[in-house]
Design a protein around this motif. Structure first.
Motif, mmCIF file in Angstrom:
data_model
loop_
_atom_site.group_PDB
_atom_site.id
_atom_site.type_symbol
_atom_site.label_atom_id
_atom_site.label_comp_id
_atom_site.label_asym_id
_atom_site.label_seq_id
_atom_site.Cartn_x
_atom_site.Cartn_y
_atom_site.Cartn_z
ATOM 1 N N CYS A 35 -12.205 14.678 -96.920
ATOM 2 C CA CYS A 35 -12.523 13.345 -96.396
ATOM 3 C C CYS A 35 -12.785 12.343 -97.512
ATOM 4 N N PHE A 36 -13.074 12.823 -98.718
ATOM 5 C CA PHE A 36 -13.284 11.924 -99.857
ATOM 6 C C PHE A 36 -11.977 11.248 -100.272
ATOM 7 N N ILE A 37 -10.848 11.914 -100.068
ATOM 8 C CA ILE A 37 -9.567 11.394 -100.546
ATOM 9 C C ILE A 37 -9.209 10.068 -99.870
ATOM 10 N N PRO A 38 -9.197 9.986 -98.524
ATOM 11 C CA PRO A 38 -8.901 8.676 -97.931
ATOM 12 C C PRO A 38 -9.953 7.625 -98.276
ATOM 13 N N ALA A 39 -11.209 8.051 -98.421
ATOM 14 C CA ALA A 39 -12.259 7.096 -98.810
ATOM 15 C C ALA A 39 -11.973 6.541 -100.203
ATOM 16 N N PHE A 46 -9.403 -1.631 -101.858
ATOM 17 C CA PHE A 46 -10.399 -2.692 -101.757
ATOM 18 C C PHE A 46 -10.701 -3.278 -103.140
ATOM 19 N N ARG A 47 -10.765 -2.400 -104.142
ATOM 20 C CA ARG A 47 -11.021 -2.859 -105.515
ATOM 21 C C ARG A 47 -9.888 -3.761 -106.003
ATOM 22 N N GLN A 48 -8.645 -3.314 -105.816
ATOM 23 C CA GLN A 48 -7.500 -4.062 -106.329
ATOM 24 C C GLN A 48 -7.260 -5.369 -105.586
ATOM 25 N N HIS A 49 -7.359 -5.329 -104.275
ATOM 26 C CA HIS A 49 -6.942 -6.480 -103.472
ATOM 27 C C HIS A 49 -8.067 -7.440 -103.111
ATOM 28 N N GLY A 56 -12.974 -10.217 -111.109
ATOM 29 C CA GLY A 56 -12.319 -9.774 -112.338
ATOM 30 C C GLY A 56 -12.259 -8.252 -112.354
ATOM 31 N N ASN A 57 -11.381 -7.728 -113.178
ATOM 32 C CA ASN A 57 -11.117 -6.292 -113.173
ATOM 33 C C ASN A 57 -12.305 -5.466 -113.655
ATOM 34 N N ALA A 58 -13.014 -5.923 -114.697
ATOM 35 C CA ALA A 58 -14.114 -5.132 -115.269
ATOM 36 C C ALA A 58 -15.247 -4.948 -114.259
ATOM 37 N N CYS A 59 -15.684 -6.016 -113.638
ATOM 38 C CA CYS A 59 -16.755 -5.926 -112.634
ATOM 39 C C CYS A 59 -16.284 -5.151 -111.410
ATOM 40 N N GLY A 65 -16.816 1.978 -108.568
ATOM 41 C CA GLY A 65 -17.390 3.292 -108.856
ATOM 42 C C GLY A 65 -18.681 3.524 -108.089
ATOM 43 N N VAL A 66 -19.510 2.503 -108.030
ATOM 44 C CA VAL A 66 -20.767 2.605 -107.283
ATOM 45 C C VAL A 66 -20.480 2.755 -105.784
ATOM 46 N N LEU A 67 -19.549 1.948 -105.278
ATOM 47 C CA LEU A 67 -19.204 2.024 -103.851
ATOM 48 C C LEU A 67 -18.645 3.391 -103.470
#
Length: 158
Positions: A35-39, A46-49, A56-59, A65-67
């Motif tokens: 179940c971690f894989i689809p998450a 969500f990060r990319q789009h 910005g990419n760094a933040c 990672g936290v999410l």
């Protein structure tokens, strides 16, 4: 001597049954890890789009990672107690297996995407803003975290 041998047999058989039960729990825990894989895929999208567009990419990498770590904890808290009988030893074994599977999956996925091994190692350096190491450690400790939470809920002890 005969009593000692019979006692040894009983203890040996009980240990075999306990180990078999733990192994079955480990196998059942793979459902939770899957179940971690689809998450993770949804988190990456969500990060990319969304996040990268606004932060910005760094933040976006750090927040992602936290999410993902929080998603892993939530999925584990919700599913793991329903799938396996939790024990401290079993949770450590499950966490180790999940961590190994996560790293192997990431390496295979990254290699199939054409990334070099050096590029993969960059993801494990939190100084670059990538908190993938946090995700891997969360994956390892999530079963133990769930076990501790359940113990507190059931017995009021840590």
């Amino acid at each position: 001597l005969l009593l000692f041998v019979e006692t040894f047999k009983v203890v040996f058989l009980l240990n075999i049954l306990r180990i078999a039960r733990d192994d079955y729990n480990v196998l059942k825990s793979l459902f939770v890890w899957l179940c971690f894989i689809p998450a993770a895929i949804l988190n990456g999208g969500f990060r990319q789009h969304v996040l990268a567009e606004y932060m910005g990419n760094a933040c976006a990498m750090a927040l992602s990672g936290v999410l993902l770590s929080l998603l892993i904890l939530l999925i584990s808290c919700f599913l793991l107690p329903r799938v396996v009988k939790l024990s401290r030893k079993g949770c450590l074994i499950i966490g180790g297996l999940w961590m190994i599977l996560t790293v192997v999956f990431e390496v295979v996925f990254s290699m199939s995407a054409g990334l070099s091994f050096r590029d993969m190692l960059v993801a494990y350096n939190p100084m670059t803003g990538n908190l993938w190491l946090l995700v891997v450690l969360t994956t390892f400790f999530a079963p133990l975290f769930v076990y501790k939470i359940r113990r507190i809920q059931q017995y009021g002890v840590y």
